[in-house]
Scaffold this motif. Structure first.
Motif, short mmCIF file in Angstrom:
data_model
loop_
_atom_site.label_atom_id
_atom_site.label_comp_id
_atom_site.label_asym_id
_atom_site.label_seq_id
_atom_site.Cartn_x
_atom_site.Cartn_y
_atom_site.Cartn_z
N GLU A 86 0.93 -1.00 0.14
CA GLU A 86 -0.29 0.07 0.40
C GLU A 86 0.67 1.29 -0.24
OE1 GLU A 86 -2.17 -0.64 3.39
OE2 GLU A 86 -3.25 -1.90 2.59
N VAL A 87 0.31 2.31 -0.37
CA VAL A 87 0.98 3.60 0.16
C VAL A 87 0.50 3.84 1.59
CG1 VAL A 87 1.31 4.41 -1.60
CG2 VAL A 87 -0.81 5.06 -0.73
N GLN A 88 0.72 5.20 2.44
CA GLN A 88 0.93 5.42 3.24
C GLN A 88 -0.50 5.32 3.53
OE1 GLN A 88 3.69 5.94 2.16
NE2 GLN A 88 4.92 6.80 2.66
N GLU A 89 -1.54 5.82 4.75
CA GLU A 89 -2.80 6.07 4.95
C GLU A 89 -3.59 6.80 4.28
OE1 GLU A 89 -4.72 2.98 7.32
OE2 GLU A 89 -6.47 3.63 6.96
N LYS A 90 -2.72 8.15 5.01
CA LYS A 90 -3.28 9.72 5.45
C LYS A 90 -2.48 10.56 4.52
CE LYS A 90 -4.66 9.41 10.28
NZ LYS A 90 -4.61 10.18 10.83
N LEU A 91 -1.99 9.81 3.57
CA LEU A 91 -0.89 9.60 1.92
C LEU A 91 -2.57 10.55 0.83
CD1 LEU A 91 1.57 11.62 1.46
CD2 LEU A 91 1.77 9.26 0.38
N THR A 92 -2.64 11.37 0.00
CA THR A 92 -3.88 11.86 -0.16
C THR A 92 -3.04 11.53 -1.88
OG1 THR A 92 -2.54 13.96 -1.22
CG2 THR A 92 -4.62 14.04 0.23
N GLU A 95 -0.64 13.31 -3.97
CA GLU A 95 0.69 13.03 -2.58
C GLU A 95 1.23 11.97 -3.10
OE1 GLU A 95 -0.65 16.30 1.00
OE2 GLU A 95 -0.84 14.12 0.82
N LEU A 99 4.90 12.34 -4.98
CA LEU A 99 6.19 11.59 -3.91
C LEU A 99 6.46 10.89 -4.86
CD1 LEU A 99 7.70 10.77 -1.34
CD2 LEU A 99 5.59 8.72 -1.43
#
Lengths: 301, 246
Positions: A86-92, A95, A99
């Protein structure tokens, strides 16, 4: 020209061989399917191709690069969509794309990618709030953002609804049309048939068949299926003795014969000789599903 | 902008979206000091405390508390979660190394600790007249060394736990002894004989002693510095040996 070459690949976990002598090559611009039951070694194979795992034995080259020794260079050539990552949960969404774009020298324009992937209205949403299909589309975008020459997509459409799956397929075709080679790991026959130029069937860590989807279907025993309602009695024994017949079944007066085209012709001749007619006659090619079941051993009783 | 910078900016942004971590690391230590300082008796000089006040003793303790929150409670849960969710693995398939994410997490948590230290010292000084540090260079070095050791401890917890939940559990197991040895319940300098000696051999006990000495205007004892540093290197060694990217 081959962009991926795999020869004699072996990988064991704790003494148990998972990939046991796999060899194949993928041509530039192809959609290459890797198909097989769960635990067949599909994921391990593509992980070795993407440099995420080190093979015990064998030679792998992707665009001329050794995925282990030249891993850094490989990551600029290969884009991946992995299972369970996954990617970081709070990343939009935006973003995450910015990134990943920053990792590459000449990234694709993420605005075009989200447009094409139908994520444009979700760019402000956090990863944790995305639906399964939206997540998958984001992962595809992340796989493509470095303008790779090869994308490896592992179980891309698992968990998508039929519409989402169809949309994803169209997207993969567009990706290929833009010149990118696609390696697709799947266990959906329909997906392989629809998308792939060639398919490798992997079972028990080995390639059991490698062909075009149509070729695979033809290769399986009983690739043609005819069914009809005979106008009079027709002994099953005579049908079973027809050339190429692999299976004869009768249900509610309807007879189904599996075999080749030759079987169909011989059956028609037999029916005519007996002075019978074949009512509600249907002749079909077996599906890739049938070929898959015939060519893999995994789920046989 | 380089990949490393973008990773750092991203992690800083994500950290700012964690109100829990922000509160416990940055705000809570200063709030605890404020609460203690508001008790009138704690603002009176106590002869048994070598002429110091309770609120004086609690400034270094609040500083260490910020480090424990960051190193034991917050960072390992984030790192183990990143591994558990395949975030590190995904990153290892790009030209960026997953180690850049690790470095960014260390930097973000280290930064938060330094903000918390500054806030705590400011509250102590402005609200309760606690001299910030009699030996500022010694104090600064003791802060940096303690921050290094607590973040190395966090790295070790992340290395030894397969999931965010496991990291949380192990963090909690370490949290209470860490708080005790830092002097949150009883300041280390007031611990009786043998107990005090033993606690000064723990990473946070030794850090507390070093900070106390520097606050009083002296250089920290070499032994306290060495104990903190050796623990830090040990934690770092375990972290480096057993940390897995997936």
């Amino acid at each position: 020209m081959a962009i991926i070459e795999v020869a004699g690949l072996r990988k064991a976990y704790g003494g148990r061989p998972v990939v046991d002598g796999v060899s194949f090559s993928v041509d530039d611009g192809e959609i290459f399917g890797i198909l097989g039951p769960n635990g067949a070694g599909k994921t391990t194979t593509v992980e070795c191709v993407s440099g995420l795992r080190v093979a015990d034995e064998g030679r792998v080259r992707v665009a001329g690069l050794d995925p282990v020794a030249e891993r850094e260079a490989l990551t600029r050539v290969v884009g991946v969509q992995l299972q369970r990552s996954e990617v970081q949960e709070k990343l939009t969404v935006r973003e995450a794309l910015e990134l990943y774009a920053a990792f590459y020298e000449r990234p694709a324009d993420w605005r075009e990618l989200v447009e094409e992937l139908g994520l444009a209205d979700r760019i402000g949403a956090r990863f944790g709030k995305l639906s399964g299909g939206q997540r998958q589309r984001l992962f595809i975008a992340l796989a493509l953002i470095g303008r790779p020459r090869v994308v490896v997509l592992d179980e891309l459409t698992t968990g998508l609804d039929p519409r989402g799956r169809r949309n994803t397929w169209r997207l993969i075709e567009r990706v290929r049309d833009s010149g990118v080679t696609v390696v697709l790991v799947t266990h959906f026959m329909e997906e392989a048939r629809h998308l792939c130029d060639r398919v490798a069937l992997i079972d028990g860590g080995r390639i059991t068949a490698l062909d075009t989807p149509v070729g695979l279907i033809g290769r399986a025993a009983g690739s043609t299926v005819m069914s009809f309602v005979p106008s009079g009695p027709l002994p099953e024994g005579e049908l079973a003795a027809l050339p190429g017949a692999t299976d004869v079944a009768r249900k509610d007066g309807r007879v189904t014969v599996r075999g080749s085209e030759e079987t169909v012709n011989a059956a028609m001749a037999l029916i005519a000789r007996r002075g019978l007619t074949a009512g509600r006659l249907r002749v079909e090619s077996a599906s890739l599903d049938d070929a898959y079941l015939d060519l893999t051993e995994g789920d046989r009783p | 902008m380089t990949a490393t910078t973008v990773v750092l900016r991203t992690e800083a942004r994500l950290f700012a979206r964690e109100p829990g971590a922000l509160f416990w690391i940055v705000a809570f230590p200063a709030l605890l000091l404020t609460a203690l300082g508001l008790v009138p008796a704690f603002r009176e000089v106590d002869e048994e405390l070598d002429g110091l006040r309770v609120v004086d003793l609690y400034v270094p303790i609040a500083v260490l508390l910020a480090m424990i929150m960051a190193g034991v409670q917050s960072m390992p849960v984030v790192l183990s979660g990143y591994r558990e969710r395949g975030i590190l693995r995904r990153l290892s398939a790009t030209p960026a190394r997953p180690s850049s994410l690790l470095a960014a997490q260390l930097a973000v948590h280290g930064g938060a600790v330094l903000v918390a230290v500054a806030l705590t010292l400011a509250v102590g000084w402005l609200a309760f007249d606690v001299e910030p540090a009699g030996q500022p260079v010694g104090y600064g070095l003791a802060v940096l060394l303690a921050a290094f050791t607590s973040l190395a401890l966090g790295g070790m917890i992340a290395a030894l736990t397969p999931s965010a939940k496991a990291a949380q559990t192990l963090g909690l197991v370490i949290f209470f002894p860490a708080m005790f040895s830092a002097g949150v319940y009883v300041p280390v300098s007031t611990m009786p004989g043998l107990l005090g000696d033993v606690v000064e051999l723990t990473p946070f006990g030794a850090s507390a002693a070093a900070l106390d000495r520097a606050a009083a205007g002296n250089w920290p004892h070499g032994l306290d510095v060495a104990v903190t540093g050796v623990w830090g290197l040990l934690f770092l060694g375990v972290a480096a040996r057993w940390f897995r990217w997936e």
